[in-house]
Design a protein around this motif. Structure first.
Motif, mmCIF file in Angstrom:
data_model
loop_
_atom_site.group_PDB
_atom_site.id
_atom_site.type_symbol
_atom_site.label_atom_id
_atom_site.label_comp_id
_atom_site.label_asym_id
_atom_site.label_seq_id
_atom_site.Cartn_x
_atom_site.Cartn_y
_atom_site.Cartn_z
ATOM 1 N N MET A 85 0.840 -1.196 0.000
ATOM 2 C CA MET A 85 0.000 0.000 0.000
ATOM 3 C C MET A 85 0.879 1.251 0.000
ATOM 4 O O MET A 85 1.954 1.253 0.578
ATOM 5 N N ALA A 86 0.351 2.315 -0.628
ATOM 6 C CA ALA A 86 1.032 3.608 -0.568
ATOM 7 C C ALA A 86 0.255 4.508 0.390
ATOM 8 O O ALA A 86 -0.963 4.404 0.489
ATOM 9 N N ARG A 87 0.995 5.362 1.091
ATOM 10 C CA ARG A 87 0.349 6.290 2.034
ATOM 11 C C ARG A 87 0.665 7.708 1.554
ATOM 12 O O ARG A 87 1.788 8.158 1.637
ATOM 13 N N HIS A 88 -0.365 8.358 0.982
ATOM 14 C CA HIS A 88 -0.131 9.693 0.426
ATOM 15 C C HIS A 88 -1.340 10.601 0.600
ATOM 16 O O HIS A 88 -1.617 11.475 -0.218
ATOM 17 N N THR A 93 -4.058 6.632 4.303
ATOM 18 C CA THR A 93 -3.532 6.412 5.654
ATOM 19 C C THR A 93 -4.524 5.590 6.492
ATOM 20 O O THR A 93 -4.143 4.645 7.190
ATOM 21 N N LEU A 94 -5.799 5.942 6.402
ATOM 22 C CA LEU A 94 -6.812 5.194 7.157
ATOM 23 C C LEU A 94 -6.929 3.751 6.661
ATOM 24 O O LEU A 94 -7.180 2.832 7.448
ATOM 25 N N TRP A 95 -6.739 3.573 5.368
ATOM 26 C CA TRP A 95 -6.847 2.216 4.804
ATOM 27 C C TRP A 95 -5.692 1.345 5.304
ATOM 28 O O TRP A 95 -5.859 0.177 5.626
ATOM 29 N N ILE A 109 4.494 2.201 1.381
ATOM 30 C CA ILE A 109 5.329 3.161 0.653
ATOM 31 C C ILE A 109 4.856 4.555 1.055
ATOM 32 O O ILE A 109 3.722 4.934 0.757
ATOM 33 N N ASP A 110 5.698 5.278 1.795
ATOM 34 C CA ASP A 110 5.309 6.622 2.227
ATOM 35 C C ASP A 110 5.717 7.659 1.197
ATOM 36 O O ASP A 110 6.854 7.663 0.737
ATOM 37 N N LEU A 111 4.772 8.517 0.861
ATOM 38 C CA LEU A 111 4.995 9.538 -0.169
ATOM 39 C C LEU A 111 4.485 10.867 0.354
ATOM 40 O O LEU A 111 3.690 10.913 1.290
ATOM 41 N N ASN A 142 -8.899 7.955 -6.067
ATOM 42 C CA ASN A 142 -8.998 9.410 -5.944
ATOM 43 C C ASN A 142 -8.805 9.766 -4.476
ATOM 44 O O ASN A 142 -9.678 9.516 -3.651
ATOM 45 N N GLU A 143 -7.631 10.301 -4.141
ATOM 46 C CA GLU A 143 -7.324 10.654 -2.745
ATOM 47 C C GLU A 143 -8.052 11.964 -2.462
ATOM 48 O O GLU A 143 -7.641 13.034 -2.898
ATOM 49 N N THR A 144 -9.162 11.848 -1.760
ATOM 50 C CA THR A 144 -10.062 12.976 -1.550
ATOM 51 C C THR A 144 -9.425 14.063 -0.697
ATOM 52 O O THR A 144 -9.817 15.225 -0.760
#
Ligand SMILES: *Cc1c(COP(=O)(O)O)cnc(C)c1O
Length: 398
Positions: A85-88, A93-95, A109-111, A142-144
């Motif tokens: 998972m990517a965190r961006h 982040t919640l997922w 993967i932190d971005l 779509n990262e709201t």
């Protein structure tokens, strides 16, 4: 005393069209009556069109998008499974957090917040996973929180290039019904949404698109689940029924909102979102402000996250818009709090509504201390709207 309407420019819950609201004003029904199921069958077939699947199944759970996330995970994975998972942004982040709480081993993967899904890093990690330990890749379409749309087709290509068998999970909560979504073409195994965003309904339904591959995985996945069991849902859905009391009003509303979307044409819905979003982005550029999205190619057509200049509090912008102008903008979530405000532009929306959002944003920005020329954003958006209207008319004439 507030007069007039409260302008809702948040990326969910979105405006519910009057016809949809009225369609939900029905008496309670017997959910086990012999003719109740027939009423619902078309919901599943039409939702498949919205998800872009002919081969997968669609399921409707009482709940919200977050519940649908949980259903997707618990039905298809097993405790200790490794997932990528990517965190961006706030939602990715919640997922990640949910996946960890449910006992998955998350390769994160932190971005920067504002980046898109990291295609080449996905390629690197999947390519290195020779033994196929990664069971699923999760992508927030779509990262709201940041107004960033990621390229799901590219993630699919990376999986295929690596001959990797992982399931592809896609959070489509703020994209399905607003942005192009092609579950089959993109090989999405679990697509998740909720009723209160692109589908223009109140919150209350967690909606899933599930591929045949995901259904096969659900037969052997050992994570504990009960309420969200796919098998129970499918058995009842086949006849238009549900394993427990469905929110019948929402089903009537969904019928009406699907009618509206299909009448407009799904491609036209997507094109409208693009046109409206382009106007909002033109306004932001005219103000001399930046979006949170790192690159124009990532800009979301359903929400724009706008960075306020240093020394200005984005919370004040939101507060002023709400208190003085009866308008709601989305707040900056998590680390973006105070730095960003968001204009939601998805669902039941038109040019006039977007111009109102932009005009009120100008008032609130200036009152919060931003230096801009009144009307600059409005004029920039108008220029986009008239040009794209003209193009539409030309196309229709050809
Ligand atoms: C709104 C949203 C969610 C959460 O959905 P709920 O329906 O509030 O549970 C998850 N992901 C994204 C991208 C969202 O926009």
């Amino acid at each position: 005393m507030r007069t007039g309407i409260n302008h809702l420019f948040i990326p969910g819950p979105t405006n519910v069209p009057e016809t949809v609201r009225q369609a939900m004003n029905v008496p309670m029904q017997d959910q086990r009556a012999h003719d109740f199921g027939a009423q619902n069958l078309s919901l599943f077939t039409d939702l498949k069109q919205v998800f872009g699947t002919t081969t997968g199944e669609v399921m409707l759970f009482s709940g919200s998008g977050t519940g649908a996330w949980e259903a997707a995970i618990t039905n298809t994975l097993s405790p200790g499974d490794k997932v990528l998972m990517a965190r961006h942004g706030h939602f990715s982040t919640l997922w990640v957090e949910m996946a960890q709480r449910l006992g998955l081993q998350v390769d994160i993967i932190d971005l920067p917040w504002g980046a898109g899904a990291p295609i080449s890093e996905f390629a690197r990690r999947l390519g290195a996973d020779r033994r196929g330990e990664i069971k699923a890749v999760f992508v927030t379409h779509n990262e709201t929180a940041t107004g960033v749309t990621s390229d799901i087709a590219a993630v699919r290509a990376v999986l295929d290039d690596a001959f990797h068998d992982a399931l592809l999970f896609v959070d489509g909560v703020s994209s399905v019904g607003a942005l192009a979504f092609r579950m089959d073409d993109w090989g999405v195994d679990l697509a998740v949404t909720g009723s209160q965003k692109g589908l223009m309904l109140p919150a209350g339904l967690g909606i899933l698109g599930v591929s045949q591959k995901a259904l096969a995985a659900s037969k052997t996945a050992t994570m504990r689940r009960s309420y969200f069991e796919f098998g129970d849902q499918l058995k009842h859905n086949a006849g238009g029924y549900f394993p427990y009391t469905p929110p019948t009003q929402l089903l009537h509303g969904l019928r009406k909102s699907l009618d509206r979307m299909l009448d407009e044409g799904l491609d036209n819905v997507v094109a409208r979102h693009h046109r409206l979003a382009s106007g909002v982005r033109a306004a932001v550029a005219a103000w001399g402000l930046q979006t949170c999205a790192e690159h124009p190619s990532l800009a979301s057509d359903s929400v724009t996250a706008i960075r306020v200049p240093d020394g200005v509090d984005a919370c004040a912008v939101i507060r002023i818009a709400y208190d003085r102008y009866n308008a709601s903008f989305g707040s900056g979530l998590g680390p973006l709090n105070g730095k960003v405000f968001r204009i939601g532009h998805l669902g039941d929306l038109n040019e006039g509504m977007c111009l109102t959002a932009i005009a009120i944003a100008e008032l609130a920005l200036v009152e919060a201390g931003v230096n801009l020329t009144f009307g600059s954003g409005v004029a920039a958006a108008q220029a986009v709207y008239i040009q794209s209207k003209a193009a539409t008319v030309r196309l229709a004439a050809e």
